[in-house]
Structures are given as C-alpha cells and as structure tokens.
Write a protein that holds these residues in place. Sequence first.
Motif, mmCIF file in Angstrom:
data_model
loop_
_atom_site.group_PDB
_atom_site.id
_atom_site.type_symbol
_atom_site.label_atom_id
_atom_site.label_comp_id
_atom_site.label_asym_id
_atom_site.label_seq_id
_atom_site.Cartn_x
_atom_site.Cartn_y
_atom_site.Cartn_z
ATOM 1 N N GLU A 59 53.615 26.264 41.627
ATOM 2 C CA GLU A 59 54.305 26.922 42.350
ATOM 3 C C GLU A 59 54.572 28.568 41.649
ATOM 4 N N LEU A 60 54.635 29.584 42.422
ATOM 5 C CA LEU A 60 55.069 30.757 41.868
ATOM 6 C C LEU A 60 56.253 30.642 41.282
ATOM 7 N N ALA A 61 56.683 31.184 40.317
ATOM 8 C CA ALA A 61 57.776 31.380 39.568
ATOM 9 C C ALA A 61 58.210 32.446 39.579
ATOM 10 N N ILE A 62 59.568 32.689 40.232
ATOM 11 C CA ILE A 62 59.914 34.074 40.098
ATOM 12 C C ILE A 62 60.782 34.227 38.855
ATOM 13 N N ASP A 63 60.831 35.556 38.391
ATOM 14 C CA ASP A 63 61.473 35.926 37.184
ATOM 15 C C ASP A 63 60.592 35.403 35.991
ATOM 16 N N LYS A 64 59.455 35.053 36.045
ATOM 17 C CA LYS A 64 58.537 34.486 35.196
ATOM 18 C C LYS A 64 57.288 35.387 35.259
ATOM 19 N N LEU A 65 56.248 35.499 34.264
ATOM 20 C CA LEU A 65 55.415 36.258 34.263
ATOM 21 C C LEU A 65 54.385 36.238 35.564
ATOM 22 N N ALA A 66 54.014 37.268 36.101
ATOM 23 C CA ALA A 66 53.217 36.926 37.512
ATOM 24 C C ALA A 66 51.656 36.396 37.044
ATOM 25 N N PRO A 67 51.075 35.501 37.665
ATOM 26 C CA PRO A 67 49.912 34.925 37.382
ATOM 27 C C PRO A 67 48.941 36.137 37.444
ATOM 28 N N ASN A 68 48.202 36.003 36.125
ATOM 29 C CA ASN A 68 47.148 37.274 36.148
ATOM 30 C C ASN A 68 45.896 36.797 36.759
ATOM 31 N N PHE A 69 45.236 38.051 36.947
ATOM 32 C CA PHE A 69 43.787 37.861 37.762
ATOM 33 C C PHE A 69 42.966 38.966 37.252
ATOM 34 N N THR A 70 41.776 38.635 37.649
ATOM 35 C CA THR A 70 40.586 39.787 37.401
ATOM 36 C C THR A 70 39.722 39.894 38.645
ATOM 37 N N LEU A 71 39.813 41.075 39.381
ATOM 38 C CA LEU A 71 38.755 41.173 40.468
ATOM 39 C C LEU A 71 37.950 42.350 40.270
ATOM 40 N N GLU A 72 37.094 42.223 41.215
ATOM 41 C CA GLU A 72 36.190 43.514 41.141
ATOM 42 C C GLU A 72 36.604 44.690 42.100
ATOM 43 N N SER A 73 36.799 45.748 41.868
ATOM 44 C CA SER A 73 37.355 46.763 42.792
ATOM 45 C C SER A 73 36.128 47.502 43.597
ATOM 46 N N LEU A 74 36.507 48.094 44.384
ATOM 47 C CA LEU A 74 35.418 48.707 45.616
ATOM 48 C C LEU A 74 34.378 49.529 44.535
ATOM 49 N N GLN A 75 34.796 50.294 43.299
ATOM 50 C CA GLN A 75 33.989 51.021 42.538
ATOM 51 C C GLN A 75 33.247 50.159 41.830
ATOM 52 N N GLY A 76 33.328 48.720 41.649
ATOM 53 C CA GLY A 76 32.421 47.851 40.866
ATOM 54 C C GLY A 76 33.023 47.594 39.553
ATOM 55 N N GLU A 77 34.476 48.262 39.106
ATOM 56 C CA GLU A 77 35.066 47.762 38.074
ATOM 57 C C GLU A 77 35.871 46.612 37.937
ATOM 58 N N GLU A 78 35.832 45.770 36.763
ATOM 59 C CA GLU A 78 36.910 44.533 36.568
ATOM 60 C C GLU A 78 38.205 45.212 36.444
ATOM 61 N N VAL A 79 39.158 44.677 37.258
ATOM 62 C CA VAL A 79 40.487 45.083 37.208
ATOM 63 C C VAL A 79 41.300 43.772 37.187
#
Length: 197
Positions: A59-79
């Motif tokens: 479950e997502l925990a409010i007031d805790k660190l948001a789950p990190n993610f890495t996705l590709e942008s439309l420009q092809g960079e990893e964000v």
Amino acid sequence: MNKKILVILLIVLVLVWGLYFFTMEDDKGVVEQNPQEQDNVVDDVEDTIGESANDDITELAIDKLAPNFTLESLQGEEVSLEDYRGKIVLINFWGTWCQYCDKEMPDLQRLHEENDDLMVLAIDVMEEREKVEEYIKKGGYDFKVLLDTKGEVARTYLVSGFPTSYFVDKDGILLGGVSGMMTYAQVNQILESIRGN
C-alpha cells in the motif's frame, strides 16, 4: 505534521468536488480516436494495472518516501523521481485517449510554466511512443513526459483510473493523491498548502 494533515484534507476536498463535477459532466469530446481502439487501450491498461494480485505491491504510505521509479522520457533520457529532490513533484498518470486528461493538460502546462519549484512528471501509461509524441507536439506541451510502457509504475502507485495525480514534497515524501481531473485553481490551492507550512 500540520502541513501534511492540511494537504491531505485539501486533497480529499478536491477529490470529493471532482467526483461531483464528473457526475455532472457530459461524456462527449473524447480525444480523436477510433472508439474500438480506445476501448482496446482502456482494456489493456485496466488488465495490466489489475494484475497486481501476484505482485508484491505494498500500500502507498502517505507521509513516507514516495516509491521511486525510473522511466524513459520522450527525449530518450532515463528519469527517476528522486532526481527531483528539492522540488515539489506533481506525478500525473494519463493517456492520450482520456478526455479528462485532455482537458487537464493545458492547466498542467500553465502550472509547469509558472512554478519554478514544481516539477510536472506526466506519465503516459502503456501507449506507443509515436502516439504520445504526436499528442504532446500537437498540444505544444513541454513539461516532462515519461513512458510507463508496461504499466508497472501505475501499478505501484495503485492507479485505477485516469487522470490520477500524486503530490510529492521537496524531501521526496508522498503527501497524497487525487483520482480524477483537477483544475488549475485546485492544484494551485494544493501547492500553496504544501509551501505554506
């Protein structure tokens, strides 16, 4: 702690108002797309997001660190989400076929342009890059657009409809989320609350 409670209450208020607003809205004006194709995209997204039964999603925990993610942008960079520590982050899950997402996009652009301390991360869920690129170019949007090609980040964030937005503070803490379209004024109220305490 008072800041977090105020923000959560404001988000709940926006959500309740949004639900009332959507029940009054007409369902016309869907972004140009073949209705059968739109139904297929919606079914694919719902099936993928709904596959969490076998996944280890907490479950997502409010007031805790948001789950990190890495996705590709439309420009092809990893964000990655954690790249934006020090800024307020608005994570917006959306699709080109979603009429309420379409209505929300100009407000996201305006917010992006007017707020130096805000990072808009618009995460398209499970659509082809070319379709997303065409949509963004046609709209003249220049905020950060990321591609969740497998719907994994949407599952992590328990997204059940579009648009869905989450707010993350400058320390990376998840403050809460809103399921449904928000207006420019509503987001500004939330941002003021985040900044104010």
